[in-house]
Design a protein around this motif. Structure first.
Motif, PDB file in Angstrom:
ATOM      1  N   VAL A 418      22.052  21.426  76.837  1.00  0.00           N
ATOM      2  CA  VAL A 418      22.993  21.394  75.723  1.00  0.00           C
ATOM      3  C   VAL A 418      23.509  22.818  75.543  1.00  0.00           C
ATOM      4  CG1 VAL A 418      23.327  20.904  73.283  1.00  0.00           C
ATOM      5  CG2 VAL A 418      21.758  19.490  74.636  1.00  0.00           C
ATOM      6  N   LEU A 419      24.790  23.013  75.769  1.00  0.00           N
ATOM      7  CA  LEU A 419      25.406  24.341  75.756  1.00  0.00           C
ATOM      8  C   LEU A 419      26.386  24.442  74.601  1.00  0.00           C
ATOM      9  CD1 LEU A 419      26.216  24.280  79.565  1.00  0.00           C
ATOM     10  CD2 LEU A 419      24.388  25.623  78.535  1.00  0.00           C
ATOM     11  N   ASP A 420      26.261  25.466  73.804  1.00  0.00           N
ATOM     12  CA  ASP A 420      27.229  25.722  72.741  1.00  0.00           C
ATOM     13  C   ASP A 420      27.909  27.055  73.048  1.00  0.00           C
ATOM     14  OD1 ASP A 420      28.178  24.780  69.937  1.00  0.00           O
ATOM     15  OD2 ASP A 420      27.793  26.941  69.720  1.00  0.00           O
ATOM     16  N   CYS A 426      21.656  27.725  74.001  1.00  0.00           N
ATOM     17  CA  CYS A 426      21.434  26.607  74.920  1.00  0.00           C
ATOM     18  C   CYS A 426      20.041  26.045  74.708  1.00  0.00           C
ATOM     19  CB  CYS A 426      21.588  27.104  76.362  1.00  0.00           C
ATOM     20  SG  CYS A 426      21.024  25.943  77.620  1.00  0.00           S
ATOM     21  N   ALA A 427      19.917  24.730  74.883  1.00  0.00           N
ATOM     22  CA  ALA A 427      18.618  24.061  74.936  1.00  0.00           C
ATOM     23  C   ALA A 427      18.531  23.313  76.256  1.00  0.00           C
ATOM     24  CB  ALA A 427      18.445  23.099  73.767  1.00  0.00           C
ATOM     25  N   VAL A 428      17.367  23.343  76.883  1.00  0.00           N
ATOM     26  CA  VAL A 428      17.138  22.645  78.147  1.00  0.00           C
ATOM     27  C   VAL A 428      16.122  21.547  77.900  1.00  0.00           C
ATOM     28  CG1 VAL A 428      16.430  22.878  80.552  1.00  0.00           C
ATOM     29  CG2 VAL A 428      17.586  24.780  79.419  1.00  0.00           C
ATOM     30  N   ILE A 429      16.478  20.335  78.298  1.00  0.00           N
ATOM     31  CA  ILE A 429      15.595  19.188  78.086  1.00  0.00           C
ATOM     32  C   ILE A 429      15.041  18.733  79.419  1.00  0.00           C
ATOM     33  CG2 ILE A 429      15.465  16.780  77.330  1.00  0.00           C
ATOM     34  CD1 ILE A 429      18.067  19.081  75.850  1.00  0.00           C
ATOM     35  N   LEU A 450      18.653  31.208  75.697  1.00  0.00           N
ATOM     36  CA  LEU A 450      17.875  29.979  75.725  1.00  0.00           C
ATOM     37  C   LEU A 450      17.133  29.820  74.404  1.00  0.00           C
ATOM     38  CD1 LEU A 450      16.915  27.514  77.299  1.00  0.00           C
ATOM     39  CD2 LEU A 450      15.077  28.917  78.251  1.00  0.00           C
ATOM     40  N   ALA A 451      17.577  28.864  73.588  1.00  0.00           N
ATOM     41  CA  ALA A 451      16.985  28.659  72.268  1.00  0.00           C
ATOM     42  C   ALA A 451      15.774  27.742  72.317  1.00  0.00           C
ATOM     43  CB  ALA A 451      18.031  28.070  71.313  1.00  0.00           C
ATOM     44  N   ALA A 452      15.719  26.840  73.293  1.00  0.00           N
ATOM     45  CA  ALA A 452      14.596  25.901  73.347  1.00  0.00           C
ATOM     46  C   ALA A 452      14.477  25.316  74.741  1.00  0.00           C
ATOM     47  CB  ALA A 452      14.784  24.777  72.327  1.00  0.00           C
ATOM     48  N   TRP A 462       8.817  22.594  70.421  1.00  0.00           N
ATOM     49  CA  TRP A 462       9.861  22.466  69.398  1.00  0.00           C
ATOM     50  C   TRP A 462       9.891  23.772  68.589  1.00  0.00           C
ATOM     51  CZ3 TRP A 462      13.893  19.602  68.876  1.00  0.00           C
ATOM     52  CH2 TRP A 462      14.524  19.443  67.629  1.00  0.00           C
ATOM     53  N   PRO A 463      11.022  24.467  68.561  1.00  0.00           N
ATOM     54  CA  PRO A 463      11.025  25.848  68.039  1.00  0.00           C
ATOM     55  C   PRO A 463      11.224  25.988  66.534  1.00  0.00           C
ATOM     56  CG  PRO A 463      13.154  25.332  68.971  1.00  0.00           C
ATOM     57  CD  PRO A 463      12.311  24.107  69.169  1.00  0.00           C
TER      58      PRO A 463
END
Length: 644
Positions: A418-420, A426-429, A450-452, A462-463
């Motif tokens: 998920v890129l903003d 960004c969050a990577v799942i 990288l936020a999460a 979960w941050p």
């Protein structure tokens, strides 16, 4: 294709104009059966005999024999059959014959497959042993000396088809001194590239294939040393002195003879010095375009017409797609194995790291290449490097930040980003180790933080303290599942969620937990190649259009959209005529575009295309499955269309 630059000469070659003319002449004016005794047959026989005599002169066969056949595979089969029948006869007579079938670990698969086939069929019960090679790709001669006393048949090659490594044939012959073994040398890549004087060697069998050197497919030769045992693969009318029955392929033989004449007379093909210069220029262009490139065989031990290389962080498929978009035709090793998408067994045998064997690309050309083609190829290679930088895959010079949902896939498993763009977060799942370098390069090139790093399996890492993670204008809401896993609902701030990153959850278990029309983004290709919904629709058969039907649809539907689903670097590398007609929405970003298309009051026809039709079929199928009825794709892709 006028703009095509063909650099896959080790797979096959174009037909030499003189060879084409010779084949046509044979069919028009020398069409007689060379076994007939009338005048027309005698004319054909004279042409056949002249071709055989030229081949014998060129290859230095001495009192050995040359027979024409369909190509290298038939020649290999014939040599293996002959050798194994001889071994069986020796053993039946109580003579020492050896117990091992030794083949180079980097041989073309036609060799070990043929050995195993005839060994089983004839019941000889010999042991197949792969002769190891060193890091330079050359055979381990010490190992061969140990095996030689028990070797019944040894198979090596003059030059390797994937790496271009030239075998030390003199060293192999010395290692076999005193051994009872028969010896076959695959000379397919040697013809026209290496000097051959077969009668001065102990080689018993040497197969050749015409289509590797500007003759048509379906014609080849087999050399058999004088006195070497021989068993025909085919019996029948007694053609080729009873050694290969079946009426001779006179058009193919005439074409091959024209190529051999060009070799014998000189002046048609480039000299070795010129070919070395061309290879050095191409190698330098690759170094400049692809930082970190590793060449997989030493130049001083390889044919000047072959370059085998790997690039850190880029798979073979990605590089092939990139070069193909720029109309540069290269391959990932042997053409016979190209569809299997496996690491190179040749590079594995050389002991190279897995990343190099699984991401190798082969660039090869024939001795007919010219200065203009090399210059144009170097320019296209530079274009490919620029395209990689633009997309951020090389970690520098990237264009505008990507925004939204990005899908990466490795070994059948999806990772979602998920890129903003506005906030640079960004969050990577479900990150995969195999994609770690790719993700790091991508985020670094575009300046993302990288936020999460999240998992759908247990919801770990979960941050924040609540159930919602904010990424600039986007939010991820965590939803616990009855199975113990987690899914993440993605939405723009103030909007309803449009995507559910569901991991491996069964869609049936999501009912009531996620909105009914939300797009489900799973963890594996087995669940869905892209997205699906809780109420998927079946993909329709009418979504497959050939290029004629695509042209008609675009004419009759002015609002229709032609969508290139190749990745950004491929689209950037494509020639201008291809890019001008389409918008580029890479397959990896298609999930993020779906809500916009599905929200249209009057859906327009969408026609997806890619290189071969595989990715565009997945795109159209995905849209059909979520209820978008006017989704189509160009069957066969650009390769089979008039779109350039």
């Amino acid at each position: 294709m006028d703009n095509e630059i063909y650099l896959d000469g080790n797979a096959t070659s174009a037909v030499l104009p003189a060879a084409l003319r010779a084949a046509v002449y044979a069919m028009e004016a020398r069409y007689g059966n060379p076994s007939s005794t009338h005048g027309t047959g005698l004319q054909a026989r004279a042409m056949l005999d002249a071709a055989r005599a030229r081949a014998a002169r060129l290859l230095g066969t001495g009192s050995g024999r040359i027979m024409f056949n369909s190509g290298a595979t038939e020649g290999i089969q014939t040599a293996v059959l002959s050798a194994l029948c001889a071994v069986r006869a020796r053993r039946a007579a109580g003579k020492a014959a050896g117990s091992l079938l030794v083949y180079g670990a980097t041989e073309h698969k036609a060799v070990p497959e043929s050995l195993a086939h005839w060994n089983a069929l004839l019941g000889t019960g010999l042991e197949l042993v792969a002769l190891p090679v060193g890091a330079d790709g050359r055979h381990d001669l010490q190992a061969l000396r140990r095996l030689a006393p028990e070797a019944a048949f040894v198979c090596t090659m003059a030059a390797n088809n994937e790496t271009g490594v030239i075998s030390d044939l003199a060293g192999i012959a010395a290692a076999l001194e005193g051994s009872p073994a028969l010896w076959m040398v695959d000379c397919v890549q040697a013809l026209g590239k290496l000097p051959l004087d077969l009668a001065d060697t102990r080689i018993d069998y040497a197969p050749f294939s015409g289509h590797k050197l500007y003759a048509p497919k379906g014609i080849g030769m087999l050399y058999v040393r004088a006195g070497a045992p021989f068993t025909p693969l085919m019996k029948g009318g007694g053609q080729e002195a009873g050694e290969r029955s079946g009426t001779e392929n006179m058009a193919g033989i005439a074409a091959l003879d024209a190529v051999l004449a060009a070799l014998e007379e000189g002046g048609t093909f480039r000299s070795h010095a010129e070919l070395h210069g061309f290879r050095d220029r191409l190698a330098q262009a690759l170094r400049q375009a692809l930082p970190g490139i590793a060449f997989n065989a030493p130049f001083d031990k390889t044919l000047p017409t072959t370059l085998n290389f790997s690039v850190p962080g880029l798979s073979s498929k990605e590089l092939l797609d990139l070069f193909d978009a720029a109309a540069l035709r290269v391959s990932a090793g042997s053409a016979c194995s190209a569809a299997k998408a496996q690491p190179s067994y040749v590079l594995d045998a050389m002991g190279l790291p897995e990343w190099r064997s699984s991401s190798a690309v082969r660039l090869s050309f024939g001795p007919l290449i010219d200065e203009a083609t090399v210059a144009k190829a170097c320019a296209r290679i530079a274009r490919c490097g620029d395209a990689l930088r633009l997309s951020g895959l090389l970690g520098d010079g990237a264009a505008a930040r990507p925004d939204g949902l990005l899908q990466l896939t490795a070994d059948g498993r999806h990772t979602w980003l998920v890129l903003d763009a506005a906030s640079g977060t960004c969050a990577v799942i479900d990150p995969q180790p195999a994609l770690a370098d790719r993700i790091g390069t991508l985020l670094g090139a575009h300046g993302f933080r990288l936020a999460a790093r999240l998992s759908t399996h247990d919801g770990g890492a979960w941050p924040v303290s609540g159930d919602t993670l904010h990424l600039g204008s986007r939010s991820l809401r965590r939803v616990a599942l009855d199975t113990g896993g987690v899914c993440y609902l993605l939405a723009l701030e103030g909007d309803t969620p449009r995507h559910a990153l569901t991991g491996s959850a069964d869609p049936a278990g999501l009912a009531g937990l996620v909105p009914p029309d939300i797009l489900l983004c799973p963890a594996t290709e087995a669940q869905a190649a892209l997205c699906t919904t809780l109420r998927p629709c079946a993909a329709a058969a009418d979504m497959h259009l050939d290029s004629t039907a695509v042209a008609a649809l675009l004419r009759n539907s002015p609002g229709a959209l032609l969508v290139d689903v190749r990745e950004l670097h491929e689209h950037a590398a494509a020639l201008p005529s291809t890019r001008a007609q389409a918008v580029n929405i890479p397959l990896s970003r298609l999930a993020g575009e779906l809500p916009r298309w599905l929200a249209q009051a009057e859906p327009v026809p969408l026609v997806f295309f890619c290189r071969s039709g595989n990715r565009s079929a997945r795109a159209a199928s995905c849209l059909r499955s979520v209820g978008y009825a006017q989704a189509y794709h160009m069957h066969g892709g650009i390769a089979l269309s008039d779109l350039r």
